[in-house]
Design an enzyme around this catalytic site. Structure first.
Site, PDB file in Angstrom:
ATOM      1  CG  HIS A  72      42.043  28.100  36.097  1.00 18.21           C
ATOM      2  ND1 HIS A  72      41.783  26.937  35.412  1.00 18.21           N
ATOM      3  CD2 HIS A  72      41.245  28.072  37.189  1.00 18.21           C
ATOM      4  CE1 HIS A  72      40.867  26.230  36.051  1.00 18.21           C
ATOM      5  NE2 HIS A  72      40.519  26.910  37.140  1.00 18.21           N
TER       6      HIS A  72
ATOM      7  CB  CYS B  28      42.048  23.961  38.620  1.00 17.26           C
ATOM      8  SG  CYS B  28      40.682  24.417  39.692  1.00 17.26           S
ATOM      9  CE1 TYR B  29      38.165  16.571  40.079  1.00 18.87           C
ATOM     10  CE2 TYR B  29      39.347  15.752  38.157  1.00 18.87           C
ATOM     11  CZ  TYR B  29      38.526  15.524  39.245  1.00 18.87           C
ATOM     12  OH  TYR B  29      38.079  14.258  39.502  1.00 18.87           O
TER      13      TYR B  29
ATOM     14  CG  ASP C 158      37.013  28.760   9.901  1.00 19.85           C
ATOM     15  OD1 ASP C 158      37.940  29.507  10.261  1.00 19.85           O
ATOM     16  OD2 ASP C 158      36.106  28.377  10.651  1.00 19.85           O
TER      17      ASP C 158
ATOM     18  N   GLY D  22      38.228  20.772  36.088  1.00 19.54           N
ATOM     19  CA  GLY D  22      37.020  19.986  35.853  1.00 19.54           C
ATOM     20  C   GLY D  22      36.013  20.272  36.950  1.00 19.54           C
TER      21      GLY D  22
ATOM     22  CE  LYS E 178      37.251  32.030  12.935  1.00 17.61           C
ATOM     23  NZ  LYS E 178      36.278  31.292  12.125  1.00 17.61           N
TER      24      LYS E 178
ATOM     25  CD  GLU F 187      43.685  27.360  32.391  1.00 16.03           C
ATOM     26  OE1 GLU F 187      44.744  27.460  33.036  1.00 16.03           O
ATOM     27  OE2 GLU F 187      42.683  26.750  32.796  1.00 16.03           O
TER      28      GLU F 187
END
Ligand code: XMP
Length: 514
Positions: A169, A82-83, A227, A55, A370, A171
């Site tokens: 991070h 992180c945050y 989609d 964040g 997605k 991710e």
């Protein structure tokens, strides 16, 4: 359905959807909630684990985003990133302050492999750091399990209480072994079994749609995009010809796209749905005559689309369900999920169209990212060509023609774009580039063709790589591929005598070229 779940508690960082996606790639279902979410609600959801995201705040400042300290007492495994890591330390009595050396970029981290988080990770591993603050001392009870030369506590754990904090991070793809770390958290720490599988999701969705719709009628606007196609096929498998799909061809589709959609969904295709194709090209061109301003073009196309769809809906009469291809990022970005909140008010979420007479809305892809929509599409047997179709904006080529849109310009950009896509595919680059297309500039310039002087348009080729479509980098296409496209476009597309390659990243550019 009672599937195991990880909660991502969002503190407003830029990679938050990515965290959830990575967890789902480990076959564990995951949802994003704002840090303001009530503790009781969190408890009721019975998550197997919780991840606190990054964040923009400093956790020690007044008014900084925080969670209820009782969150750490729930007995649920928690991983702070992180945050989220700093907040965990700060809340539990550690010391977080401005780092003497700000770390940004790929940094080598030394990890303690005896931690469950890092069991199969290399002792020295490249991780993505992006922080001004750092954990100077971990909270009492925690032991340090990773460090860098400038960051004494790059990760810490309190194993008995199943609390883990990581300064970097995992991710982000730049963290080479990040997926392993997240996988270790969900499997080794949280004890997940990995029940998030697309085949099961598709099967369950079809069953529950069938139950919900009963003998009712459903209506779906089919654009030919991924989609709406996946939503339509899922509906068709569930309720067959109780579904009507309306496909509006606004004349701003890619080359042959209208026919391709009809081939798949039309009367000769494999799905037994009621398919209505409306060829409304002329109507759209007429409305766009003389209009040059991009926002105005978008508005005209959007409004005309509604008018055409409305006319069809009136002919069909009242329906019980309106199908929408809303996907999870739309939900999150509309402020209904995490904290990244209200980036855009999405046309698909929340506001219901008042021009169709329907009772309920049905959104079969509401829980999916997605890439998961694509997997669901493949499970449903939709042709790969359609499933891996490029992202394509609703206003279509209308926003890939700079200046006035005419049928002639649509033809030029369609032809150039088809050549470009063909050559990219031939070079084997079609799956590795995020988004690529041709756009027609409104610049005309002098050229020579044979002995003749020409005064024709310049087409721009665009190709970008992006994770989230909010930022993008120009893709490096081999020069010989570009040259081949240039030669073919100039030779094969009448009206174009120049081919340019757009090098602009986003920001400062946008992905589209309008
Ligand atoms: P920009 O041009 O804003 O595009 O950098 C980011 C992504 O969004 C797509 N895009 C749209 N998609 N309707 C859509 O459904 C739109 O009006 C629209 N405008 C842009 C664009 O193709 C890219 O993937």
């Amino acid at each position: 359905m009672n599937r195991e779940k990880i909660l991502v508690i969002d503190f407003g960082g830029q990679y938050n959807q990515l965290v959830a996606r990575r967890v789902r790639e480990c076959n564990v279902y995951c949802e994003i909630y704002s840090y303001k979410t009530d503790l009781e609600k969190i408890r009721e959801m019975k998550p197997k684990g919780i991840i606190l995201t990054g964040g923009p705040n400093s956790c020690y400042e007044e008014g900084a985003a925080a969670c209820d300290p009782a969150l750490f007492e729930l007995g649920i495994p928690i991983l702070g990133l992180c945050y989220g890591a700093q907040l965990m330390m700060h809340t539990l009595g550690g010391h977080v302050c401005i780092a003497p050396v700000r770390e940004y970029g790929k940094i080598e981290v030394t990890v303690d492999r005896s931690s469950r988080l890092f069991g199969d990770v290399s002792e020295k591993t490249i991780c993505w750091m992006s922080h001004n603050d750092y954990i100077e001392t971990a909270a009492p009870g925690f032991e340090t399990i990773a460090y860098t030369p400038d960051c004494p506590v790059a990760a810490a754990q309190w194993e008995e209480r199943q609390l883990y904090a990581i300064q970097f991070h995992p991710e982000v793809l730049h963290t080479v072994e990040g997926t392993k770390m997240l996988s270790n958290f969900v499997y080794q720490v949280c004890g997940c079994s990995g029940d998030w599988r697309m085949d099961a999701f598709v099967e369950n969705s079809i069953r529950s749609i069938r139950e919900r719709v009963g003998s009712g009628k459903a209506l779906c606007a089919l654009s030919g995009g991924v989609d709406s196609s996946v939503a339509a096929v899922m509906m068709a498998k569930a309720v067959g010809d109780q579904l009507t799909c309306v496909f509006v061809d606004h004349g701003l589709l890619r080359k042959n796209e209208g026919d391709e959609v009809e081939e798949v969904f039309g009367p000769n295709g494999p799905y037994h749905l009621n398919f209505i194709r409306v060829n409304a090209q002329e109507r759209f061109y007429e409305k766009l005559k003389g209009v040059e301003e991009p926002e105005k073009k978008r508005k005209i196309i959007g409004e005309e689309f509604i008018r055409v769809f409305e006319e069809q809906a009136k002919k069909i009469g009242a329906v019980d369900f309106l199908v929408q291809g809303t996907i999870y990022p739309d939900v999150v970005e509309s402020g209904l999920g995490g904290e990244s909140a209200v980036i855009k008010s999405h046309h698909n979420v929340g506001g219901l169209p008042d021009y169709v007479d329907f009772k309920e809305i049905i959104e079969p892809l509401r829980d999916l990212f997605k890439d998961e929509v694509r997997k669901a599409g493949l499970e449903l047997g939709i042709p790969e060509k359609l499933v891996y179709r490029q992202p394509f904006p609703g206003p279509g080529l209308g926003i890939r023609i700079v200046g006035e849109v005419t049928a002639e310009k649509v033809r030029m950009v369609q032809e150039a774009d088809a050549i470009y896509r063909e050559e990219i595919a031939k070079a084997g680059l079609d799956r590795s580039i995020g988004q690529y297309f041709a756009a027609l500039t409104n610049m005309r310039s002098v050229g020579v063709m044979g002995d003749e002087r020409t005064y024709d348009y310049a087409v721009a080729l665009r190709a970008v790589n992006t994770i989230d479509f909010m930022t993008a980098e120009t893709a490096e296409i081999p020069f010989e591929v570009l040259v081949k496209v240039m030669n073919r476009v100039i030779n094969e597309v009448k009206g174009i005598n120049r081919v340019l390659y757009d090098l602009t990243s986003k920001p400062p550019g946008t992905i589209e070229f309008e």
